[in-house]
Write a protein that holds these residues in place. Structure first.
Motif, short mmCIF file in Angstrom:
data_model
loop_
_atom_site.label_atom_id
_atom_site.label_comp_id
_atom_site.label_asym_id
_atom_site.label_seq_id
_atom_site.Cartn_x
_atom_site.Cartn_y
_atom_site.Cartn_z
N HIS A 314 -78.54 -2.79 30.76
CA HIS A 314 -78.08 -3.21 29.44
C HIS A 314 -78.78 -2.37 28.37
N GLU A 315 -78.09 -2.14 27.29
CA GLU A 315 -78.63 -1.29 26.24
C GLU A 315 -79.55 -2.04 25.28
N THR A 316 -79.46 -3.36 25.25
CA THR A 316 -80.33 -4.12 24.35
C THR A 316 -81.75 -4.15 24.88
N GLN A 317 -82.72 -4.21 23.97
CA GLN A 317 -84.12 -4.17 24.36
C GLN A 317 -84.49 -5.35 25.24
N ILE A 318 -83.96 -6.53 24.94
CA ILE A 318 -84.35 -7.72 25.68
C ILE A 318 -83.85 -7.70 27.12
N LEU A 319 -82.75 -6.95 27.40
CA LEU A 319 -82.19 -6.91 28.75
C LEU A 319 -82.19 -5.49 29.32
N HIS A 320 -83.07 -4.64 28.81
CA HIS A 320 -83.06 -3.26 29.26
C HIS A 320 -83.44 -3.11 30.73
N ASN A 321 -84.12 -4.14 31.29
CA ASN A 321 -84.51 -4.08 32.71
C ASN A 321 -83.55 -4.89 33.59
N THR A 322 -82.36 -5.16 33.10
CA THR A 322 -81.35 -5.91 33.86
C THR A 322 -80.07 -5.09 33.95
N SER A 323 -79.50 -5.01 35.15
CA SER A 323 -78.27 -4.25 35.37
C SER A 323 -77.05 -5.05 34.93
N GLN A 324 -76.01 -4.32 34.53
CA GLN A 324 -74.74 -4.96 34.18
C GLN A 324 -73.85 -5.20 35.40
N VAL A 325 -74.24 -4.64 36.53
CA VAL A 325 -73.36 -4.62 37.70
C VAL A 325 -73.51 -5.89 38.53
N ASP A 326 -72.38 -6.44 39.00
CA ASP A 326 -72.40 -7.49 40.01
C ASP A 326 -72.55 -6.79 41.35
N VAL A 327 -73.74 -6.83 41.92
CA VAL A 327 -74.11 -5.96 43.04
C VAL A 327 -73.17 -6.11 44.24
N GLU A 328 -72.83 -7.34 44.61
CA GLU A 328 -72.01 -7.54 45.82
C GLU A 328 -70.51 -7.55 45.53
N ASP A 329 -70.15 -7.47 44.25
CA ASP A 329 -68.73 -7.38 43.90
C ASP A 329 -68.59 -6.49 42.67
N PRO A 330 -68.97 -5.21 42.79
CA PRO A 330 -69.04 -4.33 41.61
C PRO A 330 -67.66 -3.94 41.09
N ASP A 331 -67.59 -3.76 39.79
CA ASP A 331 -66.38 -3.22 39.15
C ASP A 331 -66.58 -1.70 39.08
N LEU A 332 -66.05 -1.00 40.08
CA LEU A 332 -66.28 0.44 40.18
C LEU A 332 -65.43 1.25 39.19
N VAL A 333 -64.48 0.60 38.56
CA VAL A 333 -63.75 1.27 37.48
C VAL A 333 -64.62 1.33 36.24
N LYS A 334 -65.29 0.23 35.97
CA LYS A 334 -66.17 0.15 34.80
C LYS A 334 -67.52 0.82 35.06
N PHE A 335 -68.00 0.72 36.33
CA PHE A 335 -69.31 1.26 36.69
C PHE A 335 -69.17 2.21 37.89
N PRO A 336 -68.52 3.35 37.73
CA PRO A 336 -68.20 4.22 38.88
C PRO A 336 -69.44 4.81 39.56
N LYS A 337 -70.50 5.07 38.82
CA LYS A 337 -71.69 5.69 39.42
C LYS A 337 -72.46 4.74 40.33
N PHE A 338 -72.17 3.44 40.24
CA PHE A 338 -72.90 2.48 41.07
C PHE A 338 -72.66 2.74 42.55
N GLU A 339 -71.50 3.26 42.89
CA GLU A 339 -71.16 3.53 44.29
C GLU A 339 -72.12 4.54 44.91
N ARG A 340 -72.73 5.37 44.07
CA ARG A 340 -73.64 6.40 44.58
C ARG A 340 -75.09 5.89 44.69
N ALA A 341 -75.35 4.71 44.21
CA ALA A 341 -76.73 4.21 44.18
C ALA A 341 -77.21 3.85 45.58
N ALA A 342 -78.25 4.52 46.02
CA ALA A 342 -78.84 4.25 47.34
C ALA A 342 -79.78 3.05 47.24
#
Length: 378
Positions: A314-342
């Protein structure tokens, strides 16, 4: 024809009401013994930030406590209880104005004294001990330490006098709809060999430090908490017994980023009945963590700090250490680079301890009703 009972027999018999009075007197004596012996020893020293009218109320409650009239008498107790409630209500307003870091410590101490005087009034009558413990907990959570942490010592006394009854059959079978739904539909993910977090059995501190902590590599430690009493004792019933009436801060919601996520104060029994929440957002901490699994199983994924860009923080300071992605059901259209995350993954079982290095992103999902204990250090 039956013979009349002897005077000795009559002396030995007692009614439930008499037993209750006796128990109440014993409780009051035990709690009273924790207080300073004289009024002068119970000092009420506050800065000029606390109004004179509030200090006057505190002094009035103290005078009633140490006065010639017994606090166990109805009139004195009721007056002291009313004064205590006024102190609590007024200081509560002070605690909730502005941000917490700006609250002056003296107002937190005032709140704790209000809780103390209220608890003493409750202990001097045949009240509910669990209610008195809740008042102490509020003083501990929202107030500041007073009289050598007397609220903690009072709780210890109250718990010794608290009778833990067995839960009814209805309570034993009652389960919140949320918990039922989660347990009925829990899927156990598979962990591929290339994702597996390595395991070590009882390594030395030197080996752990040199090979995992310093290079910041995750590892599962086995055999290091087998001696903990909780590994054999802990269960829902045990937690109810030792802490069911205690008030604790609770995070309510599945993800920090959900609109319905909130923080509240709750009785442990109510938390167990209503929530046992599965917190499954992904984020990181600025500290090392030992994540100790005690009851049940958890599915955990770890992403190194190098994967941060692929996790879309997240871009906000309060949530900068939290991901926007639903890990087990990711939206790969909105977050395409997540598929490459090891990532590395595991199913953590009771007795295993996971070392999570600083700034490692971690995703946690409960597979059963589960409890964990975490330690953080820098």
């Amino acid at each position: 024809m039956s013979q009349p009972s002897s005077p000795e027999g009559r002396a030995r018999s007692s009614s439930p009401a008499a037993d209750q009075v006796s128990a109440g007197n014993a409780l009051w004596a035990d709690v009273r013994a924790l207080l300073p012996s004289t009024k002068k020893d119970l000092k009420l020293d506050f800065s000029e930030k606390v109004e004179e009218s509030v200090i006057s109320l505190l002094q009035q409650a103290r005078d009633l406590l140490y006065g010639a009239g017994s606090l166990c008498s109805g009139g004195t107790r009721e007056t002291c209880l009313q004064v205590s409630e006024i102190i609590i209500d007024y200081s509560w307003e002070k605690l909730n104005i502005g941000t917490w870091r700006d609250v002056d410590k003296d107002w937190r101490r005032v709140y704790s004294y209000g809780c103390l005087f209220k608890v003493l009034c409750m202990c001097s009558e045949q009240g509910t001990i669990a209610d008195a413990i809740r008042v102490c907990d509020m003083g501990l959570l929202m107030g500041a330490s007073i009289l050598d942490n007397i609220l903690v010592r009072i709780i210890n006394v109250l718990q010794k006098h608290l009778t833990y009854g067995k839960r009814s059959a209805e309570e034993d079978t009652k389960e919140s709809p949320r918990k039922k739904i989660r347990n009925d539909h829990t899927t156990i993910p598979s962990v591929k060999s290339e994702e597996v977090i390595p395991r070590l059995h009882c390594p030395s501190l030197e080996h752990f430090r040199e090979n995992y902590m310093i290079p910041q590599k995750p590892v599962i430690l086995e055999g290091i908490v087998d001696h903990w009493p909780c590994m054999k004792k802990w269960s829902l019933d045990y937690l109810r017994q030792i802490a069911g009436c205690r008030t604790v801060p609770v995070e309510v919601g599945s993800r920090y980023t959900d609109e319905e996520w909130s923080q509240t104060l709750m009785i442990v029994n109510d938390f167990i009945d209503q929530y046992i929440v599965n917190k499954n957002s992904i984020g990181y901490l600025a500290q090392h963590q030992l994540f100790d699994q005690v009851i049940g199983r958890k599915y955990i994924r770890l992403y190194s700090p190098q994967e941060s860009e692929n996790l879309y923080p997240h871009e906000t300071q309060i949530l900068h250490n939290t991901s926007q992605v639903d890990v087990e059901d990711p939206d790969l259209v909105k977050f395409p680079k997540f598929e490459r995350a090891a990532f590395q993954a595991c199913i953590l079982t009771p007795g295993q301890v996971l070392f999570i290095p600083v700034k490692y992103w971690h995703y946690v999902r409960s597979l059963d009703v589960s409890f964990s204990v975490s330690f953080w250090w820098s």
